[in-house]
Write a protein that holds these residues in place. Structure first.
Motif, short mmCIF file in Angstrom:
data_model
loop_
_atom_site.label_atom_id
_atom_site.label_comp_id
_atom_site.label_asym_id
_atom_site.label_seq_id
_atom_site.Cartn_x
_atom_site.Cartn_y
_atom_site.Cartn_z
N GLN A 141 23.00 4.53 11.24
CA GLN A 141 24.14 4.25 12.23
C GLN A 141 25.21 4.14 11.36
OE1 GLN A 141 23.12 1.22 14.91
NE2 GLN A 141 21.85 2.52 16.11
N GLN A 142 25.18 3.77 10.13
CA GLN A 142 26.28 3.46 9.17
C GLN A 142 26.83 4.47 8.47
OE1 GLN A 142 28.09 0.48 9.59
NE2 GLN A 142 26.42 0.05 11.10
N LEU A 143 25.93 5.74 8.51
CA LEU A 143 26.54 7.06 7.80
C LEU A 143 27.60 7.67 8.37
CD1 LEU A 143 23.04 8.89 7.33
CD2 LEU A 143 24.27 7.72 5.67
N SER A 144 28.69 7.98 7.42
CA SER A 144 29.90 8.34 7.75
C SER A 144 29.62 9.84 8.49
CB SER A 144 30.80 8.49 6.79
OG SER A 144 30.43 9.16 5.60
N ILE A 145 28.58 10.58 7.87
CA ILE A 145 28.10 11.77 8.22
C ILE A 145 26.70 11.82 8.58
CG2 ILE A 145 27.58 14.29 7.20
CD1 ILE A 145 29.74 13.81 5.35
N LYS A 146 26.51 12.56 9.85
CA LYS A 146 25.13 12.31 10.39
C LYS A 146 24.31 13.29 9.78
CE LYS A 146 26.54 9.11 13.37
NZ LYS A 146 26.04 7.73 13.03
N PRO A 147 23.04 12.75 9.39
CA PRO A 147 22.06 13.68 8.89
C PRO A 147 21.54 14.66 9.93
CG PRO A 147 21.06 11.50 9.61
CD PRO A 147 22.48 11.16 10.06
N ASP A 148 20.82 15.73 9.27
CA ASP A 148 20.10 16.66 10.23
C ASP A 148 18.64 16.53 9.71
OD1 ASP A 148 20.37 17.93 7.72
OD2 ASP A 148 21.66 19.46 8.44
N PHE A 149 18.00 15.77 8.75
CA PHE A 149 16.84 15.72 8.56
C PHE A 149 16.69 14.06 7.90
CE2 PHE A 149 12.70 15.70 7.21
CZ PHE A 149 12.03 16.64 7.93
N LEU A 150 15.75 13.38 8.06
CA LEU A 150 15.44 12.13 7.44
C LEU A 150 13.99 11.99 6.68
CD1 LEU A 150 16.90 9.54 10.32
CD2 LEU A 150 18.05 10.16 8.10
N LEU A 151 14.15 11.62 5.39
CA LEU A 151 13.04 11.37 4.78
C LEU A 151 13.02 9.91 4.58
CD1 LEU A 151 13.63 13.91 1.70
CD2 LEU A 151 11.70 14.01 3.92
N ILE A 152 11.63 9.30 5.08
CA ILE A 152 11.64 7.83 5.13
C ILE A 152 10.46 7.43 4.35
CG2 ILE A 152 11.43 5.88 6.96
CD1 ILE A 152 12.04 8.18 8.94
N ASP A 153 10.74 6.09 3.57
CA ASP A 153 9.65 5.63 2.76
C ASP A 153 8.76 4.86 3.77
OD1 ASP A 153 8.26 4.72 0.40
OD2 ASP A 153 9.11 2.84 0.86
N MET A 177 7.49 4.15 6.50
CA MET A 177 7.71 3.64 8.07
C MET A 177 8.21 4.72 8.88
SD MET A 177 8.16 0.74 9.58
CE MET A 177 8.75 -0.56 8.27
N PRO A 178 7.39 4.65 10.08
CA PRO A 178 7.74 5.77 11.12
C PRO A 178 8.85 5.24 11.90
CG PRO A 178 5.94 4.46 11.71
CD PRO A 178 6.12 3.93 10.38
N LEU A 179 9.84 5.97 12.31
CA LEU A 179 11.11 5.66 13.10
C LEU A 179 11.25 6.64 14.19
CD1 LEU A 179 13.70 4.89 10.45
CD2 LEU A 179 12.34 3.27 11.59
N GLN A 180 11.62 6.22 15.34
CA GLN A 180 12.10 7.05 16.32
C GLN A 180 13.60 7.40 16.20
OE1 GLN A 180 10.15 8.65 18.72
NE2 GLN A 180 8.37 7.78 17.48
N THR A 181 13.96 8.26 16.11
CA THR A 181 15.26 8.68 15.86
C THR A 181 15.58 10.03 16.44
OG1 THR A 181 15.55 10.12 13.71
CG2 THR A 181 15.05 7.74 13.29
N PRO A 182 17.16 10.27 16.61
CA PRO A 182 17.45 11.69 17.39
C PRO A 182 17.08 12.83 16.24
CG PRO A 182 19.14 9.95 17.53
CD PRO A 182 18.18 9.55 16.65
N PHE A 183 17.16 12.49 15.10
CA PHE A 183 16.82 13.38 14.05
C PHE A 183 15.28 13.73 13.56
CE2 PHE A 183 20.54 10.41 13.27
CZ PHE A 183 21.52 11.45 13.73
N PRO A 184 15.14 15.05 13.24
CA PRO A 184 13.84 15.21 12.71
C PRO A 184 13.65 14.54 11.26
CG PRO A 184 15.40 16.97 12.11
CD PRO A 184 15.90 16.08 13.19
N GLU A 210 10.59 12.69 8.32
CA GLU A 210 8.87 12.97 7.82
C GLU A 210 8.93 11.52 6.84
OE1 GLU A 210 6.33 15.39 4.75
OE2 GLU A 210 8.39 16.12 5.11
N SER A 211 7.81 10.72 7.24
CA SER A 211 7.56 9.70 6.65
C SER A 211 6.59 9.96 5.58
CB SER A 211 6.60 8.81 7.62
OG SER A 211 6.54 7.53 7.13
N ILE A 212 7.02 9.47 4.12
CA ILE A 212 6.27 9.62 3.24
C ILE A 212 5.80 8.11 2.54
CG2 ILE A 212 6.47 10.71 0.73
CD1 ILE A 212 9.03 12.25 1.75
N ILE A 213 4.37 8.35 2.47
CA ILE A 213 3.80 7.19 1.59
C ILE A 213 4.29 6.97 0.32
CG2 ILE A 213 1.70 5.87 1.04
CD1 ILE A 213 2.33 6.10 4.15
#
Length: 256
Positions: free
Chosen positions: A158-170, A172-179, A181-184
Motif C-alpha cells: 500500500q505504501q508504494l507510490s506506483i502500484k505493481p502489476d505483479f508481486l513476487l513474495i518470499d 508467504m501466501p498473500l491475498q492481494t488485488p494483484f497476481p 507468486e510465492s517463492i520459497i
C-alpha cells in the motif's frame, strides 16, 4: 615483458576485462614471480565476477520472464524480524526498473553489514518505488507474528507510490488485488525479493540501534532484538520494555 615494471603490469591489469586480451598472454610468459602473482589475482577476480554475473542472471529469471509476459512493475516482497523478542516486524516491497543490475545482490543475511549499507543506498537510488510496512510489538502480541507479518507485507504494498502489476513474495501466501507468486527462499532466487530483504533489514536494524540508545541494557544495536545472552541478562536485570513482545517466551513466562 621485462620492459614493464611490476607496478606497470599491476596498473595495466586493472583495466583488462576480457579473458582473451593479448596482454594476459604476455604476462604469462614473464618469468618473474611478481608477474605471476598479479596474473593469478587477475584470474581470481575475473572468476569471481563471472560467478557473480551468473548468479545475478539466475536471480533475474523471474523478473525477465514476467517482463516478457508484459508485466512492467514487478514488486518483490520480503520481511525481517519474525523471530526476535523485541522490536517490530518490518516488510518491504521493491519495484526495480527493467534492466536493473547489482552484482552481489543476495539474501540480506548473506551480506556483510557494509555491503548491505552500500546496496541499500544503491537500491534506494535506482528503484522505481519502495514501500515499507511495520507492525509493532503490541500488535504482534494481539494478532500473532504470522498475521503481523502478512499485515506488514500488505502495508508495504500500500505504501508504494506506483502500484505493481505483479508481486513476487518470499514464502508467504498473500491475498492481494494483484497476481502473485510465492517463492520459497525467494530472497536468494529473485533480485526483487533480495532487494526488498536488504531494504527491510537495514530499516529495522537502524530502528533497533535507535531503540538501543533509549534502552542500552539489552544491547539491541548488536542483537537486533534476538534472544542473545546479553539480551536475556538485560531482561533478567531490568525487566521488559515497551518494545518487547509479551507473547514470546521467555517474556511470556516472566509476566505470569
Amino acid at each position: 615483458m621485462s620492459s614493464y615494471t611490476i607496478k606497470e603490469i599491476e596498473e595495466r591489469l586493472k583495466s583488462i576485462q576480457l579473458i582473451d586480451d593479448p596482454f594476459l598472454e604476455e604476462v604469462k610468459m614473464d618469468g618473474r614471480k611478481g608477474s605471476q602473482q598479479l596474473l593469478n589475482k587477475w584470474h581470481n577476480r575475473y572468476n569471481q565476477k563471472q560467478q557473480a554475473e551468473e548468479k545475478f542472471l539466475q536471480m533475474s529469471s523471474y523478473e525477465r520472464d514476467l517482463h516478457k509476459q508484459g508485466y512492467r512493475f514487478i514488486g518483490g516482497i520480503d520481511e525481517v524480524g519474525r523471530g526476535p523478542l523485541a522490536g517490530p516486524v518490518v516488510a518491504a516491497c521493491v519495484i526495480l526498473p527493467e534492466g536493473f543490475k547489482l552484482l552481489g545482490l543476495d539474501d540480506s543475511k548473506k551480506l556483510t553489514e557494509a555491503k548491505r549499507d552500500e546496496f541499500y543506498e544503491y537500491i534506494r537510488e535506482q528503484a522505481v518505488s519502495i514501500g515499507i510496512g511495520m507492525i509493532e510489538a503490541e500488535e504482534i502480541d494481539a494478532i500473532n507474528i504470522y498475521e503481523a507479518t502478512k499485515k506488514a507485507m500488505l502495508s508495504a504494498i500500500q505504501q508504494l507510490s506506483i502500484k505493481p502489476d505483479f508481486l513476487l513474495i518470499d514464502a508467504m501466501p498473500l491475498q492481494t488485488p494483484f497476481p502473485t507468486e510465492s517463492i520459497i527462499k525467494g530472497d536468494g532466487k529473485s533480485i526483487s525479493i533480495a532487494a526488498a530483504s536488504v531494504i527491510a533489514k537495514i530499516t529495522r536494524d537502524r530502528m533497533m540501534k535507535e531503540i538501543d540508545q533509549e534502552y542500552p541494557y539489552y544491547h539491541f544495536s548488536k542483537n537486533m532484538g534476538y534472544g542473545t545472552k546479553d539480551h536475556l541478562l538485560g531482561l533478567e536485570q531490568h525487566g521488559i520494555t515497551p518494545y518487547h513482545r509479551k507473547s514470546f517466551e521467555p517474556i511470556k513466562s516472566m509476566l505470569k
